[in-house]
Motif scaffolding. Structure first.
Motif, PDB file in Angstrom:
ATOM      1  N   ASP A 207       0.959   5.496  -0.286  1.00  0.00           N
ATOM      2  CA  ASP A 207       0.267   6.713  -0.302  1.00  0.00           C
ATOM      3  C   ASP A 207       0.543   7.869  -1.342  1.00  0.00           C
ATOM      4  O   ASP A 207       1.827   8.319  -1.427  1.00  0.00           O
ATOM      5  CB  ASP A 207       0.281   7.650   0.980  1.00  0.00           C
ATOM      6  CG  ASP A 207      -0.567   8.769   1.249  1.00  0.00           C
ATOM      7  OD1 ASP A 207      -1.201   9.056   0.202  1.00  0.00           O
ATOM      8  OD2 ASP A 207      -0.433   9.440   2.290  1.00  0.00           O
TER       9      ASP A 207
ATOM     10  N   THR B 111       1.051  -1.267  -0.003  1.00  0.00           N
ATOM     11  CA  THR B 111       0.030   0.056   0.111  1.00  0.00           C
ATOM     12  C   THR B 111       0.875   1.323   0.149  1.00  0.00           C
ATOM     13  O   THR B 111       1.793   1.463   0.771  1.00  0.00           O
ATOM     14  CB  THR B 111      -0.795   0.090   1.151  1.00  0.00           C
ATOM     15  OG1 THR B 111      -1.393  -1.407   1.504  1.00  0.00           O
ATOM     16  CG2 THR B 111      -2.101   0.966   1.025  1.00  0.00           C
TER      17      THR B 111
ATOM     18  N   ASP C  79      -9.399   6.761   7.094  1.00  0.00           N
ATOM     19  CA  ASP C  79      -9.179   5.250   7.606  1.00  0.00           C
ATOM     20  C   ASP C  79      -9.808   4.339   6.513  1.00  0.00           C
ATOM     21  O   ASP C  79     -11.204   4.267   6.262  1.00  0.00           O
ATOM     22  CB  ASP C  79      -9.440   5.085   8.824  1.00  0.00           C
ATOM     23  CG  ASP C  79      -8.709   5.736  10.109  1.00  0.00           C
ATOM     24  OD1 ASP C  79      -7.763   6.064   9.887  1.00  0.00           O
ATOM     25  OD2 ASP C  79      -9.612   6.128  11.022  1.00  0.00           O
TER      26      ASP C  79
ATOM     27  N   LEU D 188      -3.078   0.266  -4.003  1.00  0.00           N
ATOM     28  CA  LEU D 188      -3.144  -0.982  -3.302  1.00  0.00           C
ATOM     29  C   LEU D 188      -2.410  -1.916  -4.234  1.00  0.00           C
ATOM     30  O   LEU D 188      -3.169  -2.212  -5.230  1.00  0.00           O
ATOM     31  CB  LEU D 188      -4.588  -1.478  -2.868  1.00  0.00           C
ATOM     32  CG  LEU D 188      -4.703  -2.712  -2.315  1.00  0.00           C
ATOM     33  CD1 LEU D 188      -3.677  -2.811  -0.710  1.00  0.00           C
ATOM     34  CD2 LEU D 188      -5.987  -3.099  -2.170  1.00  0.00           C
TER      35      LEU D 188
ATOM     36  N   HIS E 127      -7.946  -5.691   4.844  1.00  0.00           N
ATOM     37  CA  HIS E 127      -6.651  -5.100   4.567  1.00  0.00           C
ATOM     38  C   HIS E 127      -6.901  -3.756   5.082  1.00  0.00           C
ATOM     39  O   HIS E 127      -7.749  -2.968   4.484  1.00  0.00           O
ATOM     40  CB  HIS E 127      -5.805  -4.889   3.352  1.00  0.00           C
ATOM     41  CG  HIS E 127      -4.675  -4.249   3.111  1.00  0.00           C
ATOM     42  ND1 HIS E 127      -3.542  -4.783   3.579  1.00  0.00           N
ATOM     43  CD2 HIS E 127      -4.472  -3.039   2.631  1.00  0.00           C
ATOM     44  CE1 HIS E 127      -2.447  -4.005   3.620  1.00  0.00           C
ATOM     45  NE2 HIS E 127      -3.008  -2.849   2.844  1.00  0.00           N
ATOM     46  N   THR E 128      -6.326  -3.112   6.100  1.00  0.00           N
ATOM     47  CA  THR E 128      -6.728  -1.640   6.674  1.00  0.00           C
ATOM     48  C   THR E 128      -5.441  -0.905   6.338  1.00  0.00           C
ATOM     49  O   THR E 128      -4.248  -1.253   6.447  1.00  0.00           O
ATOM     50  CB  THR E 128      -6.947  -1.591   8.236  1.00  0.00           C
ATOM     51  OG1 THR E 128      -5.573  -2.293   9.093  1.00  0.00           O
ATOM     52  CG2 THR E 128      -8.168  -2.597   8.459  1.00  0.00           C
ATOM     53  N   PHE E 129      -5.604   0.518   6.217  1.00  0.00           N
ATOM     54  CA  PHE E 129      -4.544   1.605   5.817  1.00  0.00           C
ATOM     55  C   PHE E 129      -5.357   2.921   6.316  1.00  0.00           C
ATOM     56  O   PHE E 129      -6.161   3.217   6.148  1.00  0.00           O
ATOM     57  CB  PHE E 129      -4.371   1.470   4.380  1.00  0.00           C
ATOM     58  CG  PHE E 129      -2.901   2.328   3.921  1.00  0.00           C
ATOM     59  CD1 PHE E 129      -1.832   1.826   4.353  1.00  0.00           C
ATOM     60  CD2 PHE E 129      -3.100   3.253   3.418  1.00  0.00           C
ATOM     61  CE1 PHE E 129      -0.610   2.736   4.132  1.00  0.00           C
ATOM     62  CE2 PHE E 129      -2.028   4.250   3.013  1.00  0.00           C
ATOM     63  CZ  PHE E 129      -0.738   3.660   3.334  1.00  0.00           C
ATOM     64  N   SER E 130      -4.361   3.467   6.810  1.00  0.00           N
ATOM     65  CA  SER E 130      -4.867   4.996   7.235  1.00  0.00           C
ATOM     66  C   SER E 130      -3.857   6.027   6.497  1.00  0.00           C
ATOM     67  O   SER E 130      -2.661   5.816   6.399  1.00  0.00           O
ATOM     68  CB  SER E 130      -4.717   5.190   8.606  1.00  0.00           C
ATOM     69  OG  SER E 130      -5.575   4.414   9.267  1.00  0.00           O
TER      70      SER E 130
ATOM     71  N   ILE F 119      -4.395   6.591  -3.108  1.00  0.00           N
ATOM     72  CA  ILE F 119      -3.929   5.376  -2.330  1.00  0.00           C
ATOM     73  C   ILE F 119      -3.938   4.214  -3.298  1.00  0.00           C
ATOM     74  O   ILE F 119      -4.949   3.727  -3.701  1.00  0.00           O
ATOM     75  CB  ILE F 119      -4.811   4.900  -1.234  1.00  0.00           C
ATOM     76  CG1 ILE F 119      -4.904   6.134  -0.136  1.00  0.00           C
ATOM     77  CG2 ILE F 119      -4.115   3.787  -0.439  1.00  0.00           C
ATOM     78  CD1 ILE F 119      -6.175   7.114  -0.385  1.00  0.00           C
TER      79      ILE F 119
END
Length: 692
Positions: free
Chosen positions: A348, A346, A434, A361, A450-453, A359
């Motif tokens: 940014d 991931t 988030d 991925l 799958h988490t991403f901030s 973003i």
């Protein structure tokens, strides 16, 4: 040697090929709806190719679910080869295929399949042609002539009694005589086989000797099948598999060629494809890169997203013994890596200047599909609808992966916005997003989250007012930004509110769009300087403070030049400054220079025609303190019935000292006034009254 295969197949057949030593058929699983069942059919009946029967009769079935295929490999010496092979489905169609071995047969050939071992040797056995019951030859497994032959198994660990071929068949062994070759086939793990280690590699060996007495001659054929049982290991991005270099006696170095999925790779292409072949302590080690073309990959959810790789290794090993007889080994091995971590990538790529979160991925395996995206707790199905302001772009890559790029406007309502304040005048607007990606591993519906901030920081400054000077004061205007609520506006230390504005005589308008403040001259908060008969400078300041700490972050200050015929100023330190026009009280031709306060020494500081400027302390020039109001009366000297009255008014509560030790202190400026009137009493007086 030619092999005739008469097949009954369905439209789901994708491949039908003759290979070096086997026949291959690949069937589309989607076309059959389930794992197809295979049957061998000949004049003696129908034989289901079950797991046991396949290992005994020279068939291997591989279900390649990752490719949606099921593959059948049939040895050229398999049972019923010259008869009919049928794939049992609801509908099938006849198809004839004749295979000719593309390579000449060596004196001895061994096949190490995934489920059986097979050895064939060149035969020069005497045959009595014309006999329908030829007991001198090795006939098929189901021929009664095989009763003449017997077999004994050699095992270094135990003495085994001989058995006839019918008994051997019941034990799962096949002995056959096809054209000019004697064939022996056995499933792995039979009681008569044994395991050993050769140069550290596990090997399974079965050593069978078939014999028959024909008249005064005893015919014996030695049949040995030895196969590496190495299951492979994973090391530094390679799947490693080994086999002893000399499973069979050899005069020199064995010749090795290998590949994947039944295709041998040319030696020149081995390095180019990333394969490794090394010889170490009489062991041949093959290294297959984990991403080698021809391998199969499968994603798996286990403590995160994992993956494993499957390789169908195909290897040919050739050796020559002391009699210069050639032995060829053919290996089919399915190698599977352990579960490997497969983290997604991931990145940014947010472009603050364009006001967009971006973003990326990446490294999403081809068998993993994105089904929904959650943004700050709000879920959106993939693909996005046209009604939302977000975009999601998918790109497929040649390395069997794909990627997604998500774009969200920074100022979209779904984005959390916060302001971070610093001790100086700088601040930053933080935009927070988030993201929770929901992905599904195919086939199936096993989810992976799958988490991403991401946080975008935009430099912001405290607000600044637009300011205009007017004849009667100063006007301030502020167009609100979305984050201006984070600051307080004060006049001095007092927070600007509608109540404060009303108490000080300001005109204030405040809504969600803007703040308008008109500050009349001589109201609370002004600072004056350069006061003269031609005018003065008035300065007003609005402070911007940190709402949490009350620290001053910035200010908007405006200084304007004012010019009034008459004005009065009452300072916090007890000074009165006044400009008056005496044209109404001076006799014709009289000069204002003779004009003074009660004290003859309190004369004008400046004179311009009929206008005069006085500046003096409140406790001087004959002033007195009276109730409620400080009032100064002054006129001409000698006395005249004409005079002007000037007065300063201070709230008593704001006074710290009242002429004590000749000192005056007040928190706030006084409010002055110039009062023209006609007094009939002769003389003049000055008074100062305190307003309680």
């Amino acid at each position: 040697m030619q092999v005739l295969c008469n097949l009954c197949v369905s439209p789901g057949v994708l491949q039908l090929e003759c290979r070096d030593r086997y026949f291959m058929i690949a069937v589309d699983l989607a076309a059959t709806g389930d794992v197809p069942r295979f049957e061998a059919v000949d004049g003696t009946g129908t034989y289901a190719i079950t797991e046991d029967y396949a290992a005994k009769c020279g068939y291997s079935i591989s279900i390649l679910s990752l490719l949606g295929l099921v593959e059948l490999r049939a040895s050229y010496f398999s049972c019923h080869t010259e008869k009919v092979l049928k794939k049992r489905v609801d509908a099938y169609y006849a198809l004839n295929k004749t295979c000719s071995s593309p390579l000449p047969w060596s004196p001895r050939e061994v096949t190490c399949e995934v489920n059986y071992m097979e050895v064939s040797v060149r035969s020069e056995l005497p045959c009595q042609s014309g006999s329908s019951d030829d007991s001198s030859t090795l006939g098929p497994l189901y021929s009664p002539s095989t009763e003449v032959w017997q077999v004994t198994f050699q095992n270094p660990y135990q003495q085994l009694p001989p058995m006839n071929l019918s008994q051997a068949r019941q034990e799962g062994y096949i002995f056959d005589h096809v054209h000019d070759r004697i064939v022996f086939r056995t499933p792995y793990g039979q009681p008569e086989s044994y395991h050993t280690e050769v140069t550290g590699v596990p090997v399974e060996v079965v050593h069978a000797t078939v014999f028959s007495r024909q008249s005064w001659v005893v015919v014996m054929v030695d049949l040995i099948a030895a196969c590496s049982m190495d299951e492979g290991s994973y090391d530094s991005g390679y799947m490693i598999w080994g086999t002893p270099e000399a499973l069979y006696p050899s005069l020199g170095t064995t010749q090795i060629s290998f590949g994947l999925n039944g295709n041998l790779v040319e030696q020149a292409a081995v390095v180019q494809k990333g394969f490794i072949m090394e010889r170490y302590n009489s062991t041949v080690q093959i290294g297959i890169p984990y991403d080698a073309e021809g391998g199969y990959r499968k994603s798996f959810v286990s403590d995160g997203l994992s993956e494993f790789y499957i390789f169908n290794l195909y290897l040919k090993q050739t050796s020559v013994d002391e009699r210069h007889e050639e032995t060829v080994l053919w290996f089919h091995r399915t190698l599977v890596t352990p579960l490997l971590s497969s983290p997604l990538f991931t990145e940014d790529q947010t472009d603050v200047d364009n006001g967009t979160f971006s973003i990326h991925l990446g490294k999403v395996p081809r068998d993993v599909e994105l089904t929904s995206v959650q943004l700050n707790g709000q879920e959106f199905a993939v693909p996005f609808s046209d009604s939302i302001a977000y975009t999601l772009t998918e790109v497929r890559h040649s390395n069997k992966s794909h990627s997604y790029t998500l774009k969200v406007p920074l100022h979209d309502p779904i984005v959390i916005q916060e302001v971070s304040l610093f001790k100086n005048t700088n601040a930053a607007m933080l935009h927070k997003l988030d993201i929770n990606y929901t992905l599904i591993v195919k086939p199936g519906d096993e989810p992976y989250y799958h988490t991403f901030s991401v946080t975008a920081r935009m430099a912001v400054s405290p607000p600044s007012f637009d300011v205009v000077c007017t004849e009667s004061g100063i006007d301030f205007k502020l167009a609100y930004r979305s984050f201006d609520y984070l600051w307080d506006f004060t006049i001095g230390s007092d927070r600007l509110t509608p109540v404060l504005a009303a108490n000080h005589g300001y005109t204030m308008s405040n809504d969600s769009q803007s703040l308008l403040l008109s500050v009349p001259l001589f109201t609370h908060g002004y600072k004056y300087k350069d006061i003269g008969l031609k005018g003065f400078l008035g300065t007003f300041t609005i402070l911007v403070r940190d709402r949490e700490t009350a620290d001053i972050l910035t200010s908007t200050t405006k200084t304007c030049l004012f010019n009034a015929t008459e004005f009065i100023m009452c300072s916090t330190n007890g000074w009165m400054t006044v400009v008056v026009d005496l044209s109404a009280v001076l006799p014709s031709g009289e000069m204002p220079t003779r004009f003074h306060l009660l004290n003859n020494f309190c004369v004008p500081k400046a004179v311009d025609g009929t206008r005069v400027l006085f500046s003096f302390p409140l406790h001087s020039c004959g002033s007195t303190v009276k109730v409620n109001i400080y009032r100064f009366n002054f006129g001409l000297n000698p006395p005249t019935p004409h005079r002007k009255t000037v007065q300063c008014t201070y709230p008593l509560i704001s006074l710290h000292r009242l002429f004590s030790i000749h000192k005056f202190e007040s928190d706030k400026e006084g409010v002055g006034s110039i009062i023209p009137f006609v007094e009939t009493t002769k003389g003049m007086f000055a008074c100062l009254r305190t307003w309680v």
